[in-house]
Every structure is written in structure tokens, then in C-alpha cells.
Write an enzyme that holds these catalytic residues in place. Structure first.
Site, PDB file in Angstrom:
ATOM      1  NE  ARG A  51      51.467  46.093  37.833  1.00  0.00           N
ATOM      2  CZ  ARG A  51      52.061  45.097  37.117  1.00  0.00           C
ATOM      3  NH1 ARG A  51      53.333  44.993  37.661  1.00  0.00           N
ATOM      4  NH2 ARG A  51      51.582  44.848  36.087  1.00  0.00           N
ATOM      5  CG  ASP A  87      43.648  40.813  41.033  1.00  0.00           C
ATOM      6  OD1 ASP A  87      43.560  41.840  40.618  1.00  0.00           O
ATOM      7  OD2 ASP A  87      43.361  39.765  40.669  1.00  0.00           O
ATOM      8  CE1 TYR A 165      38.413  37.144  35.811  1.00  0.00           C
ATOM      9  CE2 TYR A 165      37.392  37.544  37.809  1.00  0.00           C
ATOM     10  CZ  TYR A 165      37.795  38.137  36.626  1.00  0.00           C
ATOM     11  OH  TYR A 165      37.702  39.345  36.123  1.00  0.00           O
TER      12      TYR A 165
HETATM   13  O1  1CP Z   1      49.395  45.149  35.184  1.00  0.00           O
HETATM   14  C1  1CP Z   1      48.317  45.806  35.872  1.00  0.00           C
HETATM   15  O2  1CP Z   1      48.778  46.825  36.586  1.00  0.00           O
HETATM   16  C2  1CP Z   1      46.887  45.058  35.742  1.00  0.00           C
HETATM   17  C3  1CP Z   1      45.742  46.008  36.179  1.00  0.00           C
HETATM   18  C4  1CP Z   1      45.353  45.561  37.598  1.00  0.00           C
HETATM   19  C5  1CP Z   1      45.274  46.189  38.824  1.00  0.00           C
HETATM   20  C6  1CP Z   1      45.820  47.699  38.948  1.00  0.00           C
HETATM   21  C7  1CP Z   1      44.598  44.168  37.906  1.00  0.00           C
HETATM   22  C8  1CP Z   1      44.509  43.097  37.050  1.00  0.00           C
HETATM   23  N1  1CP Z   1      44.590  44.034  39.147  1.00  0.00           N
HETATM   24  C9  1CP Z   1      44.769  45.490  39.657  1.00  0.00           C
HETATM   25  C10 1CP Z   1      44.681  45.803  41.191  1.00  0.00           C
HETATM   26  C11 1CP Z   1      43.291  45.431  41.807  1.00  0.00           C
HETATM   27  N2  1CP Z   1      42.455  44.400  41.507  1.00  0.00           N
HETATM   28  C12 1CP Z   1      42.846  46.166  43.148  1.00  0.00           C
HETATM   29  C13 1CP Z   1      43.706  47.131  43.710  1.00  0.00           C
HETATM   30  C14 1CP Z   1      43.344  48.179  44.815  1.00  0.00           C
HETATM   31  C15 1CP Z   1      42.405  49.200  43.826  1.00  0.00           C
HETATM   32  O3  1CP Z   1      41.113  48.948  43.749  1.00  0.00           O
HETATM   33  O4  1CP Z   1      42.757  50.426  43.923  1.00  0.00           O
HETATM   34  C16 1CP Z   1      41.491  45.612  43.409  1.00  0.00           C
HETATM   35  C17 1CP Z   1      40.681  45.784  44.407  1.00  0.00           C
HETATM   36  C18 1CP Z   1      41.233  44.368  42.271  1.00  0.00           C
HETATM   37  C19 1CP Z   1      40.048  43.709  42.310  1.00  0.00           C
HETATM   38  C20 1CP Z   1      39.786  42.918  41.013  1.00  0.00           C
HETATM   39  N3  1CP Z   1      40.670  42.101  40.245  1.00  0.00           N
HETATM   40  C21 1CP Z   1      38.469  42.725  40.858  1.00  0.00           C
HETATM   41  C22 1CP Z   1      36.997  43.172  41.498  1.00  0.00           C
HETATM   42  C23 1CP Z   1      36.915  44.685  41.126  1.00  0.00           C
HETATM   43  C24 1CP Z   1      36.364  44.791  39.601  1.00  0.00           C
HETATM   44  O5  1CP Z   1      37.087  45.296  38.903  1.00  0.00           O
HETATM   45  O6  1CP Z   1      35.159  44.143  39.444  1.00  0.00           O
HETATM   46  C25 1CP Z   1      38.544  42.006  39.624  1.00  0.00           C
HETATM   47  C26 1CP Z   1      37.401  41.425  38.734  1.00  0.00           C
HETATM   48  C27 1CP Z   1      39.744  41.489  39.351  1.00  0.00           C
HETATM   49  C28 1CP Z   1      40.659  40.630  38.275  1.00  0.00           C
HETATM   50  C29 1CP Z   1      41.557  41.556  37.377  1.00  0.00           C
HETATM   51  N4  1CP Z   1      42.737  41.678  37.859  1.00  0.00           N
HETATM   52  C30 1CP Z   1      43.310  42.449  36.771  1.00  0.00           C
HETATM   53  C31 1CP Z   1      42.532  42.385  35.908  1.00  0.00           C
HETATM   54  C32 1CP Z   1      42.856  43.495  34.512  1.00  0.00           C
HETATM   55  C33 1CP Z   1      41.287  41.945  36.114  1.00  0.00           C
HETATM   56  C34 1CP Z   1      39.899  41.884  35.185  1.00  0.00           C
HETATM   57  C35 1CP Z   1      40.048  40.664  34.325  1.00  0.00           C
HETATM   58  C36 1CP Z   1      38.951  40.443  33.319  1.00  0.00           C
HETATM   59  O7  1CP Z   1      37.857  40.018  33.988  1.00  0.00           O
HETATM   60  O8  1CP Z   1      39.061  40.683  32.198  1.00  0.00           O
END
Ligand code: 1CP
Length: 385
Positions: A51, A87, A165
Site C-alpha cells: 500500500r 472500502d 460520513y
Molecule cells: O491506508 C490504509 O490502508 C487505510 C486503512 C483502511 C483499510 C485497510 C481503510 C480506510 N479501509 C480499509 C479497507 C476496508 N474497509 C475493508 C477491506 C476488507 C477487509 O476487511 O479486510 C473493509 C471491509 C472496509 C469497510 C469499512 N471502511 C468500514 C466498515 C467496517 C468497519 O470498520 O466498521 C468503515 C466504517 C470504513 C471507513 C474507513 N475506511 C478507512 C478507515 C480508516 C475508515 C474509518 C474512518 C472513521 O470512521 O474514522
């Protein structure tokens, strides 16, 4: 797999491990299947390496990168399912909103929805195949590269979580701006939730089509195919709503998505796939969630397994719910906690998982200890029962 130079959803390798799908459908399993929310993520050094060079949403748009990141945890651990790397915020992007990943801050909307009039700026009719086709391609490619090792889970954020969001512009502790809409503009809130629901239905059906067996151009799904996929809906911000607001602003869309996706799959002669609803911190709605049209209810760690079983009845598969922070414990302790969780849920009609996603500083070896403990203790429980 390639046709006219592009990857097509057909002739996928035969599925070798059906344990997750069997449990999701309520069939007996030899052991309890296990996967982890956020199993493709920053806790893996190889993930950080892959990444590092690219922008997060550029990664999401690259089917090859998504495929590679989806497979990474499977090379390390004997997980029983994969979840496609993507995501939930790609859906607001498809509606025309800009979302950027700000290092150290997380996903950010430079221009969140502020006034009701801002709804007019959103695409009112989204061509999901055009806007989110890159996710479908990632699913098709990953289904091939998985070589039938385990089933692939597709997913979407649920309408309320995505709406929050879009109004907050990013993460928030209180969701005060998004909740203000619910109290001040209930009618506009419903309009936005309906728009999101419509897009999510097409998006989830498209994910199944992209990964469904037998989906050739000549006869898409005419032969009824074995189920090789599942879908999870993430209502991650359910806990910010109380029971009444959840019943008014979240549950109707959750129900409608299950019903419409299932009807559309049938209409399009696509395979039925099990659906999972994960509404974080919605313990007040557990009975309703169990009746909302999903085969599996995902649980966060604030619910005791025995209570969850009692409140949801025998006809539903439960998924969850070890506190992700339990993986900071020594490995022997993780084994004890898993054993207790399995005794609470029972080894059948159950998919082991965490109560939320893995954190970036969790040691991969401890994730392995969690997965192994589920397999070992559930086999033992099955022998004794
Ligand atoms: O730079 C990075 O790598 C950022 C980290 C990251 C990752 C690895 C984000 C940013 N998204 C993801 C991938 C992701 N997001 C997956 C991949 C598959 C797996 O689970 O292995 C999935 C299913 C999600 C889903 C997702 N994105 C959710 C639902 C699940 C949960 O955690 O409740 C949510 C709320 C998000 C939003 C999001 N995307 C990323 C972040 C840091 C966030 C949360 C933001 C916040 O609310 O502060």
C-alpha cells in the site's frame, strides 16, 4: 477466464472449503469457520509494503492490487473466507462526492453535505456498472486467483452509515451533524437514505454477478450454480442511533436491501447468496435484526453469546464477536477466550469472527493464534457433543 482481452465471470475453480457457506446456510459443519473483519489490513507488514507507494482510493480502483491485498491474509492463516479489498466509501464517490484519504486522519470529504439543497448535487441515477465496475473486476479476478480455496465475501456500507460520513465529512465521535439532519430534516434524510438504498441494491447484485459461477455471456446463470459468495452489509454507525431512530432511519433500508437483492438475484437468474448484517452496537435491535431477512447476524463484543442466542432464536446463524483488543493478550489467553466464546455460541450455526475490525498494531501471530484456536476448540466441542 479471459475473453476479448478482459476478465469475465465464468469457469471459476471449484470451491474446496464450503464450511463458511454451510454455516451461513444453517447446515452442520465439522468445525466452526472463521474469518476476521479487516483481515486485509495494516497489521500485515506485506500490506503496508504493497500500500505504501499508492493513494488508498487508487489502490481500491486497481483490480490487481485489490486481488493481491485480499489474498495476503490467506497465505498466512487458514481462514475460511476472504473479503474483497475495497472500502464502503466508494459508494458516496459513485454518487459524485469527492473522498480523499488524508494520512494520519483517515477518509475525508472536502465538501460534505451541509444543506438539504446539497442533495441536488448528488447523482440521482447512478450507473453502478460504470462507476463501480472496478470493484466488480476485482471480484472476478480474485475469484479466479483464489483457486476455489475459500468463498469470497462482497460488501457495502449500509445507508445510515454512509449518510453519516457524507454529512460529517469523515469520522466523528458524536455524529452530531448527521444526527441533526435526522431531527431537523427527516424527510430529506429519508430521501438520501432511499437514494443510497437504490445504489446499494444494484451494487450488491453486481458483486454477485461478478463472482457468480456460470455467468457466461451466452447464458448468465441459466444453470443454477453452487453458491460461492456471500455479502455483508456494514452498519458500523448503528450505535449512534437509539432504538427509535434506528427503527425509523436504519432498519427499513436494511430490510429493503435484503429483500430487493434477493428478488433481483432471482429475477436475473443469479445464484442466491447468504447475506450478513453487521450493525455495530445495535444490541437494542437484535430481535429485529434477526428478522430482517439476512441469514447471518454479525455481533460486536458488547453482546454476550448466550444472550444473543436466546434473543435471536435457532433459525439464524450468528457471527462474531471477540473484542479485537483481546488479541493483545498472550496467545494462551487468546485460546481460553476463544474456548469460552465457542462454548457460549455453540459450534454450529456459528461463524467465528471479531466484534469489529483488526487494529493496525495487532500482532499477526496473534491473529493466527485466534484462527487456530477456533478450529481446534470447535472440533473438540463437536466431538464431545
Ligand atoms: O491506508 C490504509 O490502508 C487505510 C486503512 C483502511 C483499510 C485497510 C481503510 C480506510 N479501509 C480499509 C479497507 C476496508 N474497509 C475493508 C477491506 C476488507 C477487509 O476487511 O479486510 C473493509 C471491509 C472496509 C469497510 C469499512 N471502511 C468500514 C466498515 C467496517 C468497519 O470498520 O466498521 C468503515 C466504517 C470504513 C471507513 C474507513 N475506511 C478507512 C478507515 C480508516 C475508515 C474509518 C474512518 C472513521 O470512521 O474514522
Amino acid at each position: 477466464m479471459e475473453k476479448n482481452g478482459s476478465i469475465v465471470p465464468a469457469e471459476f475453480p471449484e470451491l474446496k472449503n464450503e464450511t463458511f457457506l454451510r454455516a451461513a446456510q444453517g447446515e452442520q459443519t465439522e468445525y466452526t469457520p472463521v474469518w476476521c473483519m479487516r483481515q486485509a489490513g495494516r497489521y500485515l507488514p506485506e500490506f503496508r509494503e504493497t500500500r505504501a507507494a499508492q493513494d488508498f482510493f487508487a489502490t481500491c480502483r486497481s483490480p490487481e492490487m485489490c486481488c493481491e491485498l485480499t489474498l495476503q491474509p490467506l497465505w498466512r492463516f487458514p481462514l475460511d473466507a476472504a473479503i474483497i479489498f475495497s472500502d464502503i466509501l466508494v459508494v458516496p464517490q459513485a454518487l459524485g462526492m469527492e473522498v480523499v484519504m488524508v494520512p494520519g486522519k483517515g477518509p475525508t470529504f472536502p465538501e460534505p453535505l451541509k444543506e438539504v439543497e446539497d442533495l441536488l448535487k448528488l447523482q440521482q441515477k447512478v450507473d453502478v456498472a460504470a462507476e463501480l465496475g472496478y470493484v466488480f473486476q476485482a471480484i472476478t479476478l480474485t475469484r479466479h486467483k483464489l483457486e476455489g480455496k475459500v468463498p469470497l465475501i462482497g460488501f457495502s456500507g449500509a445507508p445510515w452509515t454512509l449518510m453519516s460520513y457524507m454529512i460529517e465529512g469523515g469520522g466523528s465521535n458524536t455524529m452530531a451533524k448527521a444526527k441533526a439532519w435526522l431531527y431537523r430534516h427527516p424527510e430529506a434524510s429519508h430521501r438520501l437514505l432511499t437514494l443510497l438504498t437504490d445504489v446499494i441494491v444494484d451494487y450488491l447484485v453486481g458483486q454477485v454477478a461478478a463472482g457468480a459461477q456460470g455467468g457466461t455471456e451466452e447464458g448468465r446463470g441459466l444453470k443454477v450454480a453452487p453458491m460461492l459468495q456471500a455479502l455483508q452489509l456494514f452498519e458500523s454507525h448503528a450505535g449512534h442511533l437509539g432504538p427509535e431512530q434506528f427503527a425509523e432511519f436504519a432498519l427499513p433500508s436494511i430490510r429493503s436491501i435484503a429483500k430487493r437483492v434477493k428478488n433481483k438475484l432471482l429475477e436475473d437468474a443469479l445464484p442466491a447468496v447468504p447475506m450478513i448484517i453487521f450493525a455495530k452496537d445495535a444490541h437494542y435491535a437484535l430481535e429485529d435484526l434477526a428478522q430482517s431477512g439476512y441469514e447471518v447476524v454479525g455481533l460486536d463484543w458488547t453482546i454476550c453469546p448466550q444472550d444473543a442466542r436466546q434473543r435471536t432464536g435457532k433459525d439464524i446463524t450468528l457471527q462474531g464477536n471477540l473484542d479485537p483488543c483481546a488479541l493483545y493478550a498472550p496467545k494462551e489467553k487468546i485460546g481460553e477466550l476463544v474456548k469460552k466464546m465457542l462454548e457460549g455460541f455453540g459450534s454450529q450455526r456459528y461463524i467465528a469472527n471479531l466484534g469489529h475490525g483488526l487494529y493496525p498494531d495487532i500482532c499477526p501471530e496473534h491473529v493466527g493464534a485466534f484462527v487456530d484456536a477456533v478450529h481446534i476448540h470447535s472440533r473438540h466441542l463437536n466431538k464431545c457433543s
